[in-house]
Scaffold this motif. Structure first.
Motif, PDB file in Angstrom:
ATOM      1  N   THR A  35       0.916  -1.164  -0.127  1.00  0.00           N
ATOM      2  CA  THR A  35       0.079  -0.046  -0.109  1.00  0.00           C
ATOM      3  C   THR A  35       1.036   1.102  -0.098  1.00  0.00           C
ATOM      4  O   THR A  35       0.359   2.397  -0.872  1.00  0.00           O
ATOM      5  CB  THR A  35      -0.917  -0.032   1.177  1.00  0.00           C
ATOM      6  OG1 THR A  35      -1.988   1.153   1.062  1.00  0.00           O
ATOM      7  CG2 THR A  35      -0.316  -0.019   2.562  1.00  0.00           C
ATOM      8  N   SER A  39       0.833   4.039  -3.023  1.00  0.00           N
ATOM      9  CA  SER A  39       0.560   5.279  -2.532  1.00  0.00           C
ATOM     10  C   SER A  39       1.638   6.156  -3.448  1.00  0.00           C
ATOM     11  O   SER A  39       1.236   7.396  -4.036  1.00  0.00           O
ATOM     12  CB  SER A  39       0.364   5.676  -1.266  1.00  0.00           C
ATOM     13  OG  SER A  39       1.502   5.306  -0.631  1.00  0.00           O
ATOM     14  N   VAL A  66       0.690   9.496   4.887  1.00  0.00           N
ATOM     15  CA  VAL A  66       0.832   8.389   4.136  1.00  0.00           C
ATOM     16  C   VAL A  66       1.041   7.093   5.054  1.00  0.00           C
ATOM     17  O   VAL A  66       0.606   5.954   4.860  1.00  0.00           O
ATOM     18  CB  VAL A  66       1.896   8.456   3.243  1.00  0.00           C
ATOM     19  CG1 VAL A  66       2.007   6.989   2.402  1.00  0.00           C
ATOM     20  CG2 VAL A  66       1.631   9.377   2.067  1.00  0.00           C
TER      21      VAL A  66
END
Length: 450
Positions: A35, A39, A66
């Motif tokens: 992930t 991102s 983030v």
């Protein structure tokens, strides 16, 4: 996976855990890293201009946000896929504590004795660092702590250029960190096919990563808040320095202080549990599954071997561990996906080999996406027309490899792949084109005449 299989077979199972439930994958491995990679990939692509007339800018990157968003997903999946799943199996009892084997088929958990019928050891592995002078005296990042770094460093040295090192190196570089990757072997991604490694190195360098192979680190120091690595390349001394140091030099099985050898479970030189093809150890009551065996350290292999170990231990199923077709994916961009033998391995094993090497510039999907980075390489057994190996470097390589995995596992020939319909303008069509390229010049075919 082993506990659920035991429950499905009608047995009562105790699942012993000393740390956070979920193990490596959901907590500190696949889920958080992928992930984070995706991102930052989105941020990176916003600054690219592949399509004429489309103007985008990367905007602002808030690294703490983030990281926090990544942590939210980890917590959600740990609850949904582990805690909630466990609650659905009344046959499984979770025992919090640390286990130690006693005798042939006994164990103690924090001093309390238990006598199970069979034992499956699935304690996984942990990041490992080589014995480099000075490394043990400085606080460095590993694959776990690198995923939790709250501030984005200006510069970073990544020691090790296999999957984990390359994934995190590119992620930090795309976020704005100046990254130097150091590899002791002659090339990055050293266990992949040579053509794949060479092409990937070129793409990473184009993005601004500094890659140094054949580098042997001789000393690590920390001075004035910076890491200083001294080493040799081509017999010359070279020094690198950076604000952060990430050590991504592999993993070692978690087998210490468990009483394994005293219980008749033999260990290899890296601390891995030695088990046969049925995953039974030298102690007939003890089986081993996953990274603790020191081979094929992938979460899907761990799940497969956990089920296999439980079936063999509890039902005498006699299932045999089969690693010949296991897919391997490195989530760089472009991705690396492979299965079976490399060209060098196939030749070393004495096969009469034919090779198809298809640059992505010949694939319609890549042309339409304005991203022709990469290649597809197929290794063919000339005597049988069967695939020995498939190696893909492409933006969506991980989504493409499974067709080749099935072909290798079930003996589908390259001729049969050529005769199978693949949907046009998909990434998977590239495998058919690579199969056609064994026999034909793709430049002489219409776009969907395969």
């Amino acid at each position: 996976a082993a506990a659920i299989k035991g429950a499905e077979l009608g047995f009562k199972v105790a699942l012993v855990e000393a740390g956070v439930i979920g193990g490596t994958c959901v907590n500190v491995g696949c889920v958080p890293s992928k992930t984070l990679i995706r991102s930052v990939e989105l941020y990176h692509l916003a600054g690219q201009h592949r399509f004429r007339g489309v103007h985008t800018t990367p905007g602002r990157l808030s690294w703490p946000e983030v990281i926090a968003h990544k942590d939210e997903l980890v917590n959600e999946l740990r609850q949904a896929k582990y805690s909630d799943v466990l609650a659905a199996y009344p046959e499984i009892t979770l025992i919090r504590g640390r286990a130690r084997l006693v005798g042939q088929n006994g164990l103690e958990i924090d001093g309390k004795a238990y006598a199970p019928g069979k034992i499956v050891v699935a304690t996984g592995a942990r990041p490992w660092a080589p014995p480099i002078p000075g490394l043990g005296d400085v606080p460095y990042l590993d694959s776990t702590s690198a995923l939790d770094l709250k501030e984005l460093p200006k510069s970073m040295i990544v020691l090790g250029a296999n999957a984990v090192g390359l994934e995190l190196a590119q992620t930090y570089a795309r976020a704005g960190t100046y990254v130097t990757v150091l590899e002791v072997l002659p090339r990055i991604a050293p266990f992949e096919d040579e053509d794949i490694s060479a092409a990937l190195a070129g793409y990473l360098e184009e993005e601004g990563l500094r890659i140094v192979s054949n580098f042997k680190t001789t000393k690590v120091e920390r001075r004035d808040g910076r890491y200083i690595l001294t080493g040799t390349k081509n017999d010359a001394e070279v020094v690198f320095e950076a604000e952060q140091l990430l050590v991504a030099t592999g993993r070692r099985p978690n087998t210490a202080s468990m009483g394994l050898e005293e219980a008749g479970v033999r260990l290899g030189k890296r601390g891995e549990i030695l088990a046969n093809d049925s995953l039974q150890t030298h102690n007939p009551f003890v089986y081993a599954a996953g990274d603790v065996t020191g081979r094929d350290m992938f979460v899907y292999v761990a799940a497969y071997s956990g089920q296999l170990a439980a079936e063999n231990a509890l039902a005498g199923a006699g299932r045999v561990y089969d690693a010949a077709y296991i897919p391997r994916i490195t989530f760089t961009d472009p991705q690396v996906a492979s299965a079976g033998l490399t060209e060098a391995q196939a030749r070393e094993q004495g096969y009469e080999v034919r090779v198809s090497n298809l640059p992505m510039v010949h694939m319609p999907r890549a042309l339409a996406a304005r991203d022709t980075r990469g290649l597809i390489k197929l290794i063919l057994n000339a005597a049988t027309d069967q695939l020995l190996g498939a190696h893909i470097l492409a933006a969506e390589a991980g989504e493409m490899i499974q067709t080749a995995v099935l072909a290798i596992r079930f003996g589908i020939t390259v001729g049969e792949l050529r005769e199978t319909m693949f949907p046009y303008l998909t990434s998977s069509e590239g495998l058919k084109l690579a199969a056609i390229a064994f026999e034909k010049d793709l430049a002489k075919l219409s776009c969907c005449a395969g």
